[in-house]
Scaffold this active site. Structure first.
Site, PDB file in Angstrom:
ATOM      1  N   HIS A  92     -36.315 -63.297 -81.446  1.00 37.19           N
ATOM      2  CA  HIS A  92     -35.870 -64.506 -80.734  1.00 37.19           C
ATOM      3  C   HIS A  92     -36.584 -65.711 -81.334  1.00 37.19           C
ATOM      4  CE1 HIS A  92     -34.981 -67.263 -77.423  1.00 37.19           C
ATOM      5  NE2 HIS A  92     -34.022 -66.415 -77.103  1.00 37.19           N
TER       6      HIS A  92
ATOM      7  N   ASP B 132     -30.010 -59.645 -75.001  1.00 34.80           N
ATOM      8  CA  ASP B 132     -28.783 -58.940 -75.410  1.00 34.80           C
ATOM      9  C   ASP B 132     -28.984 -57.457 -75.641  1.00 34.80           C
ATOM     10  OD1 ASP B 132     -28.295 -61.943 -76.982  1.00 34.80           O
ATOM     11  OD2 ASP B 132     -26.816 -61.124 -75.597  1.00 34.80           O
TER      12      ASP B 132
HETATM   13  C1  SDX Z   1     -29.640 -65.123 -77.894  1.00 34.31           C
HETATM   14  O1  SDX Z   1     -31.980 -69.438 -78.499  1.00 34.31           O
HETATM   15  C2  SDX Z   1     -31.772 -68.791 -77.418  1.00 34.31           C
HETATM   16  O2  SDX Z   1     -32.369 -69.074 -76.383  1.00 34.31           O
HETATM   17  C3  SDX Z   1     -30.716 -67.691 -77.521  1.00 34.31           C
HETATM   18  C4  SDX Z   1     -30.534 -66.827 -76.285  1.00 34.31           C
HETATM   19  C5  SDX Z   1     -29.989 -67.635 -75.117  1.00 34.31           C
HETATM   20  O3  SDX Z   1     -30.201 -67.208 -73.963  1.00 34.31           O
HETATM   21  O4  SDX Z   1     -29.277 -68.659 -75.381  1.00 34.31           O
HETATM   22  O5  SDX Z   1     -31.757 -66.239 -75.901  1.00 34.31           O
HETATM   23  C6  SDX Z   1     -29.509 -65.735 -76.529  1.00 34.31           C
HETATM   24  O6  SDX Z   1     -29.002 -65.580 -78.799  1.00 34.31           O
HETATM   25  C7  SDX Z   1     -30.639 -64.025 -78.119  1.00 34.31           C
HETATM   26  C8  SDX Z   1     -30.747 -63.600 -79.610  1.00 34.31           C
HETATM   27  C9  SDX Z   1     -29.618 -62.599 -79.908  1.00 34.31           C
HETATM   28  N1  SDX Z   1     -29.541 -62.333 -81.358  1.00 34.31           N
HETATM   29  C10 SDX Z   1     -29.898 -61.142 -81.866  1.00 34.31           C
HETATM   30  O7  SDX Z   1     -30.377 -60.222 -81.198  1.00 34.31           O
HETATM   31  C11 SDX Z   1     -29.610 -60.999 -83.353  1.00 34.31           C
HETATM   32  C12 SDX Z   1     -30.817 -60.338 -84.041  1.00 34.31           C
HETATM   33  N2  SDX Z   1     -31.907 -61.321 -84.036  1.00 34.31           N
HETATM   34  C13 SDX Z   1     -32.072 -62.152 -85.200  1.00 34.31           C
HETATM   35  O8  SDX Z   1     -30.891 -62.542 -85.830  1.00 34.31           O
HETATM   36  C14 SDX Z   1     -33.109 -63.250 -84.991  1.00 34.31           C
HETATM   37  O9  SDX Z   1     -34.194 -62.665 -84.379  1.00 34.31           O
HETATM   38  C15 SDX Z   1     -32.721 -64.493 -84.191  1.00 34.31           C
HETATM   39  C16 SDX Z   1     -31.506 -65.147 -84.730  1.00 34.31           C
HETATM   40  C17 SDX Z   1     -32.500 -64.153 -82.756  1.00 34.31           C
HETATM   41  C18 SDX Z   1     -33.890 -65.458 -84.290  1.00 34.31           C
HETATM   42  O10 SDX Z   1     -33.987 -65.811 -85.607  1.00 34.31           O
HETATM   43  P1  SDX Z   1     -35.115 -66.859 -86.130  1.00 34.31           P
HETATM   44  O11 SDX Z   1     -35.896 -67.418 -85.024  1.00 34.31           O
HETATM   45  O12 SDX Z   1     -34.455 -67.811 -87.058  1.00 34.31           O
HETATM   46  O13 SDX Z   1     -36.104 -65.912 -86.870  1.00 34.31           O
HETATM   47  P2  SDX Z   1     -35.966 -65.562 -88.374  1.00 34.31           P
HETATM   48  O14 SDX Z   1     -34.543 -65.191 -88.677  1.00 34.31           O
HETATM   49  O15 SDX Z   1     -36.605 -66.652 -89.155  1.00 34.31           O
HETATM   50  O16 SDX Z   1     -36.823 -64.222 -88.451  1.00 34.31           O
HETATM   51  C19 SDX Z   1     -38.208 -64.277 -88.588  1.00 34.31           C
HETATM   52  C20 SDX Z   1     -38.534 -63.032 -89.387  1.00 34.31           C
HETATM   53  C21 SDX Z   1     -37.678 -62.895 -90.646  1.00 34.31           C
HETATM   54  O17 SDX Z   1     -38.439 -62.200 -91.620  1.00 34.31           O
HETATM   55  P3  SDX Z   1     -39.213 -63.106 -92.770  1.00 34.31           P
HETATM   56  O18 SDX Z   1     -38.141 -63.961 -93.446  1.00 34.31           O
HETATM   57  O19 SDX Z   1     -40.232 -63.905 -92.032  1.00 34.31           O
HETATM   58  O20 SDX Z   1     -39.778 -62.060 -93.725  1.00 34.31           O
HETATM   59  O21 SDX Z   1     -38.243 -61.873 -88.592  1.00 34.31           O
HETATM   60  C22 SDX Z   1     -37.197 -61.125 -89.210  1.00 34.31           C
HETATM   61  C23 SDX Z   1     -36.527 -62.025 -90.221  1.00 34.31           C
HETATM   62  O22 SDX Z   1     -35.996 -61.263 -91.307  1.00 34.31           O
HETATM   63  N3  SDX Z   1     -36.282 -60.748 -88.150  1.00 34.31           N
HETATM   64  C24 SDX Z   1     -35.734 -59.547 -88.004  1.00 34.31           C
HETATM   65  C25 SDX Z   1     -34.954 -59.631 -86.834  1.00 34.31           C
HETATM   66  N4  SDX Z   1     -35.040 -60.864 -86.326  1.00 34.31           N
HETATM   67  C26 SDX Z   1     -35.854 -61.555 -87.142  1.00 34.31           C
HETATM   68  N5  SDX Z   1     -35.818 -58.423 -88.751  1.00 34.31           N
HETATM   69  C27 SDX Z   1     -35.113 -57.360 -88.301  1.00 34.31           C
HETATM   70  N6  SDX Z   1     -34.343 -57.346 -87.183  1.00 34.31           N
HETATM   71  C28 SDX Z   1     -34.243 -58.475 -86.433  1.00 34.31           C
HETATM   72  N7  SDX Z   1     -33.501 -58.467 -85.344  1.00 34.31           N
END
Ligand code: SDX
Length: 430
Positions: A308, A365
């Site tokens: 998140h 989710d």
């Molecule tokens: C919702 O914003 C909100 O409040 C949203 C929400 C709401 O109520 O409105 O809470 C609802 O959207 C919840 C999130 C649902 N999405 C998912 O579950 C999809 C999977 N999650 C990821 O796509 C990600 O965690 C996000 C999009 C939710 C957050 O992404 P960020 O904050 O941009 O973090 P990032 O992509 O920069 O990740 C940081 C690191 C990365 O690695 P590095 O580049 O630092 O090496 O963590 C890794 C990412 O690769 N990472 C994951 C991961 N999520 C982040 N690796 C594996 N699996 C994951 N799910």
């Protein structure tokens, strides 16, 4: 230098300026850079807005490190235990919990706006039977503005209020119509003797051929999940609603934009993606393979329902939904193989160095889909259910933006890294 300021020094020019440091009720201090370009000729650069406060708001507060979520100051744990979705909708909209008279008037109003114009039947029937329900919802909510010319003056508080009431009241009816259309069943009209969640289940599952009996546990589970999804600060879809509304677009158009944004798998579409991921994993033995895929930089696979932007601790909503999912599965089916895989996946991921170091916890989710599945809701309707919960948050945030005396149209700048100015070259010389 005042202690409520931040000084920015441009070391390439030696120029320094102080900017106000603003303190909120909770959360980090905010330094106000509105005059930065005017005084120092500089832009800030923050793609994804990871360090940017886009507005001041009084609605919701999240402490991502402590896993805290407050609606108008009330902890989500207390609201989910003692309140219900419509009462929380009143709180989010008007800022205070209603007294009995206010609550009765609000629920009466919402119930008596639940029908939609009969013209919507022709609209929905124009979609393919295999249309994704979100594609139907995006279209229908935007089209609502074509029915309500009596209340599109966004500067009129009464028009604002009636538009919000109409969106909150009619969204379940439109969502259920999308479901019925894709299943080839007749539309079921709303009933004013039912609660918000009961009415939606009734419009989704009742058929003219027989009485539909609402399971109170189903209705309670749906009500709690709607409440838990109601608002969440300036997430992507809420920011979309604010930006669309800042141009003066009507609330139905702004809400439609929010639904479109929520549909993405990185946002509200994650609940549908989680179930697809759990079905692909199939058995707990396959979990390590998928954990490794999620950690592999060269593999685009992500563990859906994990991570998140704000929560670097367990999403408090996920904790509540997880407990409900456990209760629902035990009461309704004894066990659900996908729920078993989800529990095992969480257990393994939370002990894995990669997830610990990157502070990746289950988010709202991860478990919501388990509950929706137990309620026989098809995965294609999961993000529609998220929209049902979030509509009141979008509209409260929209109204807060519209009523802000300092309101301006949102218009970010950029760091241009394209070609320098150059002259046209005629075709014969290229
Ligand atoms: C919702 O914003 C909100 O409040 C949203 C929400 C709401 O109520 O409105 O809470 C609802 O959207 C919840 C999130 C649902 N999405 C998912 O579950 C999809 C999977 N999650 C990821 O796509 C990600 O965690 C996000 C999009 C939710 C957050 O992404 P960020 O904050 O941009 O973090 P990032 O992509 O920069 O990740 C940081 C690191 C990365 O690695 P590095 O580049 O630092 O090496 O963590 C890794 C990412 O690769 N990472 C994951 C991961 N999520 C982040 N690796 C594996 N699996 C994951 N799910």
């Amino acid at each position: 230098m005042g202690n409520n300021t931040v000084t920015i020094t441009n070391n390439s020019t030696g120029e320094s300026h102080e900017f106000p440091l603003l303190k909120g009720t909770h959360g980090p201090d905010v330094f106000d850079i509105q005059q930065l370009y005017k005084t120092m000729g500089l832009f800030t650069y923050d793609p994804g807005y990871k360090s940017t406060a886009s507005c001041e708001s009084r609605i919701t507060y999240i402490d991502g490190d402590k896993g805290i979520l407050l609606y108008r100051g009330y902890p989500i744990e207390e609201l989910s235990e003692h309140s219900n979705f419509l009462e929380v909708s009143y709180l989010i909209m008007y800022g205070e919990l209603p007294n009995q008279d206010e609550y009765d008037k609000f629920t009466f109003t919402i119930k008596h706006h639940s029908m939609v114009h009969e013209g919507f039947k022709n609209f929905v029937n124009g979609f393919r039977r295999d249309a994704h329900p979100m594609s139907i919802l995006v279209g229908m909510v935007g089209a609502m503005s074509s029915f309500y010319h009596d209340s599109l003056d966004i500067t009129d508080p009464l028009h604002q209020e009636i538009s919000v009431h109409r969106l909150l009241a009619k969204l379940p009816t439109l969502a259920a119509m999308a479901y019925k259309h894709t299943h080839g069943q007749p539309f079921i009209y709303p009933r004013n003797d039912l609660s918000y969640a009961e009415n939606f289940l009734h419009m989704m599952y009742a058929v003219p051929a027989e009485e539909y009996e609402i399971d109170p546990l189903h209705a309670k589970a749906l009500d709690v999940t709607l409440l838990l999804h109601a608002d969440h600060e300036q997430n992507a879809s809420t920011s979309t609603v604010r930006l669309a509304g800042s141009s003066g677009a009507n609330p139905f158009a702004a809400a439609s934009a929010g639904i479109g944004c929520l549909w993405g798998p990185a946002h509200g579409g994650a609940n549908e993606a989680v179930i697809k991921m759990l079905e692909e994993i199939k058995t707990p033995d396959n979990i390590p393979k998928y954990i490794n895929k999620a950690k592999d930089k060269d593999d685009p696979f992500r563990l859906m329902g994990f991570g998140h932007r704000v929560y670097k601790n367990y999403d408090p909503r996920a904790k509540i939904i997880r407990n409900f999912a456990k209760e629902i599965v035990e009461k309704l089916e004894g066990n659900d193989p996908l729920f078993e895989i989800a529990l095992k996946l969480e257990e393994i991921a939370l002990t894995d160095e990669y997830f610990i170091e990157k502070k990746l916890y289950p988010n709202v989710d991860f478990y919501s889909g388990i509950i929706y599945k137990a309620l026989n809701i098809p995965t294609s309707m999961f993000t529609v259910i998220f929209s049902l919960g979030r509509m009141i948050g979008w509209m409260a945030q929209w109204q807060e933006m519209i009523r802000d005396p300092k309101r301006v149209i949102g218009r970010p700048r950029q760091n241009y890294v394209g070609p320098a100015k150059r002259s046209f070259v005629s075709l014969d010389k290229r």
